[in-house]
Design a protein around this motif. Structure first.
Motif, PDB file in Angstrom:
ATOM      1  N   VAL A   9       0.862  -1.182   0.000  1.00  0.00           N
ATOM      2  CA  VAL A   9       0.000   0.000   0.000  1.00  0.00           C
ATOM      3  C   VAL A   9       0.900   1.234   0.000  1.00  0.00           C
ATOM      4  O   VAL A   9       1.760   1.378   0.880  1.00  0.00           O
ATOM      5  N   GLN A  10       0.709   2.091  -0.977  1.00  0.00           N
ATOM      6  CA  GLN A  10       1.455   3.359  -1.065  1.00  0.00           C
ATOM      7  C   GLN A  10       0.602   4.442  -0.409  1.00  0.00           C
ATOM      8  O   GLN A  10      -0.557   4.640  -0.782  1.00  0.00           O
ATOM      9  N   VAL A  11       1.170   5.126   0.586  1.00  0.00           N
ATOM     10  CA  VAL A  11       0.454   6.241   1.218  1.00  0.00           C
ATOM     11  C   VAL A  11       0.662   7.484   0.362  1.00  0.00           C
ATOM     12  O   VAL A  11       1.798   7.875   0.093  1.00  0.00           O
ATOM     13  N   GLN A  12      -0.431   8.097  -0.068  1.00  0.00           N
ATOM     14  CA  GLN A  12      -0.343   9.229  -0.992  1.00  0.00           C
ATOM     15  C   GLN A  12      -0.489  10.556  -0.252  1.00  0.00           C
ATOM     16  O   GLN A  12      -1.315  11.394  -0.580  1.00  0.00           O
ATOM     17  N   ALA A  13       0.338  10.698   0.776  1.00  0.00           N
ATOM     18  CA  ALA A  13       0.439  11.961   1.514  1.00  0.00           C
ATOM     19  C   ALA A  13       1.813  11.992   2.125  1.00  0.00           C
ATOM     20  O   ALA A  13       2.425  10.947   2.350  1.00  0.00           O
ATOM     21  N   LYS A  14       2.329  13.189   2.366  1.00  0.00           N
ATOM     22  CA  LYS A  14       3.636  13.299   3.008  1.00  0.00           C
ATOM     23  C   LYS A  14       3.704  14.628   3.739  1.00  0.00           C
ATOM     24  O   LYS A  14       2.914  15.532   3.477  1.00  0.00           O
ATOM     25  N   PRO A  15       4.653  14.775   4.653  1.00  0.00           N
ATOM     26  CA  PRO A  15       4.770  16.044   5.390  1.00  0.00           C
ATOM     27  C   PRO A  15       5.102  17.205   4.452  1.00  0.00           C
ATOM     28  O   PRO A  15       5.769  17.028   3.427  1.00  0.00           O
ATOM     29  N   GLN A  16       4.631  18.397   4.827  1.00  0.00           N
ATOM     30  CA  GLN A  16       4.956  19.602   4.053  1.00  0.00           C
ATOM     31  C   GLN A  16       6.405  20.030   4.277  1.00  0.00           C
ATOM     32  O   GLN A  16       7.044  20.562   3.381  1.00  0.00           O
ATOM     33  N   GLN A  17       6.911  19.799   5.477  1.00  0.00           N
ATOM     34  CA  GLN A  17       8.252  20.245   5.868  1.00  0.00           C
ATOM     35  C   GLN A  17       9.068  19.047   6.360  1.00  0.00           C
ATOM     36  O   GLN A  17       8.505  18.054   6.802  1.00  0.00           O
ATOM     37  N   PRO A  18      10.415  19.162   6.323  1.00  0.00           N
ATOM     38  CA  PRO A  18      11.246  18.139   6.985  1.00  0.00           C
ATOM     39  C   PRO A  18      10.839  17.994   8.461  1.00  0.00           C
ATOM     40  O   PRO A  18      10.359  18.958   9.079  1.00  0.00           O
ATOM     41  N   LEU A  19      11.046  16.815   9.004  1.00  0.00           N
ATOM     42  CA  LEU A  19      10.513  16.488  10.335  1.00  0.00           C
ATOM     43  C   LEU A  19      11.571  16.590  11.426  1.00  0.00           C
ATOM     44  O   LEU A  19      12.601  15.922  11.369  1.00  0.00           O
ATOM     45  N   GLN A  20      11.271  17.414  12.432  1.00  0.00           N
ATOM     46  CA  GLN A  20      12.062  17.457  13.666  1.00  0.00           C
ATOM     47  C   GLN A  20      11.407  16.601  14.747  1.00  0.00           C
ATOM     48  O   GLN A  20      12.037  16.275  15.754  1.00  0.00           O
ATOM     49  N   ASN A  21      10.145  16.277  14.572  1.00  0.00           N
ATOM     50  CA  ASN A  21       9.385  15.422  15.485  1.00  0.00           C
ATOM     51  C   ASN A  21       8.410  14.619  14.640  1.00  0.00           C
ATOM     52  O   ASN A  21       7.927  15.112  13.626  1.00  0.00           O
ATOM     53  N   PHE A  22       8.099  13.419  15.074  1.00  0.00           N
ATOM     54  CA  PHE A  22       7.013  12.700  14.416  1.00  0.00           C
ATOM     55  C   PHE A  22       6.533  11.562  15.310  1.00  0.00           C
ATOM     56  O   PHE A  22       7.213  11.141  16.250  1.00  0.00           O
ATOM     57  N   SER A  23       5.346  11.072  14.994  1.00  0.00           N
ATOM     58  CA  SER A  23       4.778   9.891  15.645  1.00  0.00           C
ATOM     59  C   SER A  23       4.100   9.037  14.586  1.00  0.00           C
ATOM     60  O   SER A  23       3.516   9.565  13.640  1.00  0.00           O
ATOM     61  N   VAL A  24       4.187   7.735  14.756  1.00  0.00           N
ATOM     62  CA  VAL A  24       3.538   6.764  13.859  1.00  0.00           C
ATOM     63  C   VAL A  24       2.823   5.735  14.725  1.00  0.00           C
ATOM     64  O   VAL A  24       3.395   5.239  15.695  1.00  0.00           O
ATOM     65  N   CYS A  25       1.566   5.415  14.369  1.00  0.00           N
ATOM     66  CA  CYS A  25       0.821   4.349  15.045  1.00  0.00           C
ATOM     67  C   CYS A  25       0.175   3.448  14.006  1.00  0.00           C
ATOM     68  O   CYS A  25      -0.215   3.912  12.932  1.00  0.00           O
TER      69      CYS A  25
END
Length: 200
Positions: free
Chosen positions: A18-34
């Motif tokens: 499954v390809q997720v068709q969204a991504k962050p607008q900016q480089p990430l200094q913080n993130f969470s994944v569940c």
């Protein structure tokens, strides 16, 4: 809204994901994944892969053994040992912050001891985000069948912020406290190969 649905990955493959068709607008200094997964695999497999041109595993959530999750940022990884469950779904969340490198990890809503990884690093935002596979080598690389996920996956969320234990439990119930970059109630995806969206 996919709240009553799961992705079913029915067989080992190097071509289905499954390809997720969204991504962050900016480089990430913080993130969470569940996410939630349900499988009887005992070999290693990839759940969530976030590949950039810099690293094929800029973010990777990987099950190395039936009781060990690996979490990677910028190609470096940590392991979290969890109870081995048989034929039960598992909900996991991981969070990371650049300023301290601190990684938080939750298994079925319960926090594990925090660890440190890649202090001062920045995760790129030009990403290929894939469920059920990991890139073999680099951004353009292919996949390996023996690391593919076989089973069911649901409740996938990603934020560009940290998350608390109450936020983890809210995500478990598909009522996230914070607006995610993408989430199960509004999930932008493309199926490649044999992955099926089915009722829970």
């Amino acid at each position: 809204d996919l709240v009553e649905s799961v992705f079913v990955f029915p067989q080992e493959s190097h071509t289905s994901y499954v390809q997720v068709q969204a991504k962050p607008q900016q480089p990430l200094q913080n993130f969470s994944v569940c996410l939630r997964s349900f499988t009887d695999l005992t070999r290693p497999y990839s759940l969530f892969s976030y590949a950039t041109k810099k690293h094929s595993s800029d973010i990777l959530l990987y099950k190395a053994k039936p009781n060990v999750y690996q979490f990677s940022v910028g190609g470096k990884s940590l392991s979290f040992t969890v109870p081995r469950s048989l034929a039960e779904s598992e909900h996991v969340c991981a969070t990371w912050e650049s300023t301290t490198g601190i990684v938080g990890f939750w298994f079925n809503g319960k926090p594990w001891p925090r660890k440190g990884l890649q202090e001062g690093y920045t995760v790129g935002n030009e990403a290929s985000i894939v469920l059920g596979q990991r890139k073999k080598d680099g951004f353009w690389g292919g996949f390996e069948a023996h690391q593919s996920f076989v089973g069911e996956m649901s409740s996938v969320y990603m934020w560009d912020t940290g998350i608390s234990t109450s936020g983890v439990r809210a995500a478990m119930n598909n009522w996230p406290e914070e607006t995610p970059i993408f989430g199960w109630r509004n999930f932008p995806y493309k199926v490649v190969g044999k992955v099926y969206l089915k009722p829970q």
